[in-house]
Scaffold this motif. Structure first.
Motif, PDB file in Angstrom:
ATOM      1  N   GLU A  57      -5.000  15.076 -14.794  1.00 41.71           N
ATOM      2  CA  GLU A  57      -3.906  14.966 -13.834  1.00 41.71           C
ATOM      3  C   GLU A  57      -4.251  13.880 -12.840  1.00 41.71           C
ATOM      4  O   GLU A  57      -5.321  13.899 -12.237  1.00 41.71           O
ATOM      5  CB  GLU A  57      -3.695  16.292 -13.099  1.00 41.71           C
ATOM      6  N   ALA A  58      -3.350  12.908 -12.691  1.00 38.08           N
ATOM      7  CA  ALA A  58      -3.609  11.785 -11.798  1.00 38.08           C
ATOM      8  C   ALA A  58      -2.297  11.068 -11.489  1.00 38.08           C
ATOM      9  O   ALA A  58      -1.325  11.200 -12.225  1.00 38.08           O
ATOM     10  CB  ALA A  58      -4.585  10.805 -12.439  1.00 38.08           C
ATOM     11  N   MET A  59      -2.282  10.302 -10.411  1.00 36.36           N
ATOM     12  CA  MET A  59      -1.124   9.485 -10.085  1.00 36.36           C
ATOM     13  C   MET A  59      -1.260   8.146 -10.808  1.00 36.36           C
ATOM     14  O   MET A  59      -2.151   7.358 -10.512  1.00 36.36           O
ATOM     15  CB  MET A  59      -1.008   9.256  -8.575  1.00 36.36           C
ATOM     16  N   VAL A  60      -0.387   7.912 -11.774  1.00 33.88           N
ATOM     17  CA  VAL A  60      -0.408   6.671 -12.554  1.00 33.88           C
ATOM     18  C   VAL A  60       0.278   5.575 -11.747  1.00 33.88           C
ATOM     19  O   VAL A  60       1.369   5.762 -11.223  1.00 33.88           O
ATOM     20  CB  VAL A  60       0.289   6.879 -13.913  1.00 33.88           C
ATOM     21  N   THR A  61      -0.382   4.415 -11.651  1.00 33.14           N
ATOM     22  CA  THR A  61       0.181   3.298 -10.902  1.00 33.14           C
ATOM     23  C   THR A  61       0.496   2.093 -11.779  1.00 33.14           C
ATOM     24  O   THR A  61       1.266   1.235 -11.376  1.00 33.14           O
ATOM     25  CB  THR A  61      -0.775   2.850  -9.784  1.00 33.14           C
ATOM     26  N   ASN A  62      -0.101   2.023 -12.962  1.00 33.09           N
ATOM     27  CA  ASN A  62       0.119   0.869 -13.848  1.00 33.09           C
ATOM     28  C   ASN A  62       0.111   1.285 -15.305  1.00 33.09           C
ATOM     29  O   ASN A  62      -0.682   2.137 -15.708  1.00 33.09           O
ATOM     30  CB  ASN A  62      -0.974  -0.188 -13.661  1.00 33.09           C
ATOM     31  N   ILE A  63       0.967   0.633 -16.080  1.00 29.55           N
ATOM     32  CA  ILE A  63       0.960   0.767 -17.526  1.00 29.55           C
ATOM     33  C   ILE A  63       0.057  -0.343 -18.057  1.00 29.55           C
ATOM     34  O   ILE A  63       0.203  -1.501 -17.670  1.00 29.55           O
ATOM     35  CB  ILE A  63       2.384   0.588 -18.108  1.00 29.55           C
ATOM     36  N   LEU A  64      -0.899  -0.005 -18.906  1.00 31.59           N
ATOM     37  CA  LEU A  64      -1.811  -0.990 -19.473  1.00 31.59           C
ATOM     38  C   LEU A  64      -1.219  -1.551 -20.758  1.00 31.59           C
ATOM     39  O   LEU A  64      -0.846  -0.799 -21.657  1.00 31.59           O
ATOM     40  CB  LEU A  64      -3.171  -0.351 -19.762  1.00 31.59           C
ATOM     41  N   LEU A  65      -1.114  -2.880 -20.825  1.00 32.85           N
ATOM     42  CA  LEU A  65      -0.541  -3.544 -21.988  1.00 32.85           C
ATOM     43  C   LEU A  65      -1.598  -4.336 -22.730  1.00 32.85           C
ATOM     44  O   LEU A  65      -2.521  -4.890 -22.127  1.00 32.85           O
ATOM     45  CB  LEU A  65       0.588  -4.491 -21.561  1.00 32.85           C
ATOM     46  N   GLY A  66      -1.423  -4.432 -24.048  1.00 33.29           N
ATOM     47  CA  GLY A  66      -2.299  -5.229 -24.893  1.00 33.29           C
ATOM     48  C   GLY A  66      -1.818  -6.659 -24.977  1.00 33.29           C
ATOM     49  O   GLY A  66      -0.850  -7.052 -24.319  1.00 33.29           O
ATOM     50  N   LYS A  67      -2.468  -7.451 -25.835  1.00 31.57           N
ATOM     51  CA  LYS A  67      -2.131  -8.876 -25.906  1.00 31.57           C
ATOM     52  C   LYS A  67      -0.743  -9.140 -26.485  1.00 31.57           C
ATOM     53  O   LYS A  67      -0.170 -10.175 -26.264  1.00 31.57           O
ATOM     54  CB  LYS A  67      -3.197  -9.655 -26.661  1.00 31.57           C
ATOM     55  N   ASN A  68      -0.160  -8.198 -27.214  1.00 30.70           N
ATOM     56  CA  ASN A  68       1.201  -8.347 -27.733  1.00 30.70           C
ATOM     57  C   ASN A  68       2.198  -7.506 -26.935  1.00 30.70           C
ATOM     58  O   ASN A  68       3.248  -7.126 -27.450  1.00 30.70           O
ATOM     59  CB  ASN A  68       1.250  -7.947 -29.212  1.00 30.70           C
ATOM     60  N   ASP A  69       1.866  -7.208 -25.689  1.00 26.76           N
ATOM     61  CA  ASP A  69       2.681  -6.378 -24.807  1.00 26.76           C
ATOM     62  C   ASP A  69       2.884  -4.961 -25.330  1.00 26.76           C
ATOM     63  O   ASP A  69       3.844  -4.284 -24.974  1.00 26.76           O
ATOM     64  CB  ASP A  69       4.040  -7.022 -24.502  1.00 26.76           C
ATOM     65  N   ASN A  70       1.965  -4.497 -26.179  1.00 25.77           N
ATOM     66  CA  ASN A  70       2.035  -3.110 -26.632  1.00 25.77           C
ATOM     67  C   ASN A  70       1.327  -2.225 -25.606  1.00 25.77           C
ATOM     68  O   ASN A  70       0.358  -2.621 -24.990  1.00 25.77           O
ATOM     69  CB  ASN A  70       1.394  -2.951 -28.017  1.00 25.77           C
ATOM     70  N   GLU A  99      -1.111   0.299 -24.143  1.00 19.79           N
ATOM     71  CA  GLU A  99      -2.447   0.753 -24.533  1.00 19.79           C
ATOM     72  C   GLU A  99      -2.925   1.942 -23.715  1.00 19.79           C
ATOM     73  O   GLU A  99      -3.924   2.549 -24.040  1.00 19.79           O
ATOM     74  CB  GLU A  99      -3.451  -0.396 -24.422  1.00 19.79           C
ATOM     75  N   GLY A 100      -2.239   2.250 -22.609  1.00 19.80           N
ATOM     76  CA  GLY A 100      -2.657   3.368 -21.776  1.00 19.80           C
ATOM     77  C   GLY A 100      -2.123   3.213 -20.373  1.00 19.80           C
ATOM     78  O   GLY A 100      -1.146   2.503 -20.139  1.00 19.80           O
ATOM     79  N   MET A 159      -9.021   4.654 -12.465  1.00 21.01           N
ATOM     80  CA  MET A 159      -9.447   5.174 -13.767  1.00 21.01           C
ATOM     81  C   MET A 159      -8.443   4.744 -14.827  1.00 21.01           C
ATOM     82  O   MET A 159      -7.232   4.739 -14.593  1.00 21.01           O
ATOM     83  CB  MET A 159      -9.549   6.695 -13.739  1.00 21.01           C
ATOM     84  N   LYS A 160      -8.960   4.366 -15.993  1.00 26.17           N
ATOM     85  CA  LYS A 160      -8.098   3.943 -17.091  1.00 26.17           C
ATOM     86  C   LYS A 160      -8.171   4.962 -18.212  1.00 26.17           C
ATOM     87  O   LYS A 160      -9.246   5.419 -18.586  1.00 26.17           O
ATOM     88  CB  LYS A 160      -8.516   2.563 -17.583  1.00 26.17           C
ATOM     89  N   PHE A 161      -7.002   5.325 -18.720  1.00 25.93           N
ATOM     90  CA  PHE A 161      -6.888   6.242 -19.843  1.00 25.93           C
ATOM     91  C   PHE A 161      -6.170   5.501 -20.957  1.00 25.93           C
ATOM     92  O   PHE A 161      -5.064   4.992 -20.749  1.00 25.93           O
ATOM     93  CB  PHE A 161      -6.101   7.497 -19.454  1.00 25.93           C
ATOM     94  N   TYR A 162      -6.796   5.423 -22.098  1.00 24.85           N
ATOM     95  CA  TYR A 162      -6.221   4.711 -23.228  1.00 24.85           C
ATOM     96  C   TYR A 162      -5.621   5.697 -24.218  1.00 24.85           C
ATOM     97  O   TYR A 162      -6.181   6.770 -24.461  1.00 24.85           O
ATOM     98  CB  TYR A 162      -7.292   3.848 -23.898  1.00 24.85           C
ATOM     99  N   ALA A 163      -4.458   5.331 -24.764  1.00 19.08           N
ATOM    100  CA  ALA A 163      -3.765   6.202 -25.708  1.00 19.08           C
ATOM    101  C   ALA A 163      -2.858   5.338 -26.588  1.00 19.08           C
ATOM    102  O   ALA A 163      -2.419   4.261 -26.162  1.00 19.08           O
ATOM    103  CB  ALA A 163      -2.931   7.228 -24.961  1.00 19.08           C
ATOM    104  N   PRO A 164      -2.564   5.795 -27.805  1.00 16.43           N
ATOM    105  CA  PRO A 164      -1.678   5.023 -28.685  1.00 16.43           C
ATOM    106  C   PRO A 164      -0.221   5.019 -28.210  1.00 16.43           C
ATOM    107  O   PRO A 164       0.568   4.183 -28.616  1.00 16.43           O
ATOM    108  CB  PRO A 164      -1.812   5.714 -30.041  1.00 16.43           C
ATOM    109  N   SER A 165       0.141   5.958 -27.335  1.00 14.41           N
ATOM    110  CA  SER A 165       1.488   5.979 -26.758  1.00 14.41           C
ATOM    111  C   SER A 165       1.431   6.652 -25.391  1.00 14.41           C
ATOM    112  O   SER A 165       0.507   7.399 -25.095  1.00 14.41           O
ATOM    113  CB  SER A 165       2.474   6.706 -27.675  1.00 14.41           C
TER     114      SER A 165
END
Length: 102
Positions: free
Chosen positions: A20-33, A35-36, A43-49
């Motif tokens: 449980e955390a306050m999310v402030t940013n969506i992490l994007l990969g090099k093709n704008d997919n 990533e978490g 703190m960064k959490f990585y996930a396929p969706s």
């Protein structure tokens, strides 16, 4: 997986990690997919969706008389950062007034 307050999922579900955390940013990969996500504390959490369930605290604002301030429910803070991140990514955001009486 990030799960916020009020979830009916429990820690005994196989292969499920609850954070449980306050999310402030969506992490994007090099093709704008997606990533978490990145939290308020970095703190960064990585996930396929990622599924956003923003609720009413996202850039939450209350009015007391003619004075406005960032806030959630009584005594709780607003969720700040994610709205601006989504706008930078090209999403359109807006506000809904819930009309809570005094």
């Amino acid at each position: 997986m990030l799960v916020g307050e009020g979830s009916n999922l429990n820690s005994s579900t196989p292969n499920l990690s609850i954070r449980e955390a306050m999310v402030t940013n969506i992490l994007l990969g090099k093709n704008d997919n997606v990533e978490g996500v990145c939290t308020f504390f970095g703190m960064k959490f990585y996930a396929p969706s990622v599924i956003l369930t923003t609720g009413t605290f996202m850039s939450g604002k209350i009015w007391v008389g003619r004075t406005s301030m960032p806030a959630g429910r009584v005594g709780e803070s607003a969720s700040l950062g994610l709205t601006k991140n989504l706008q930078r990514l090209g999403f359109e955001t807006d506000r809904l007034k819930n009309g809570t009486p005094a």
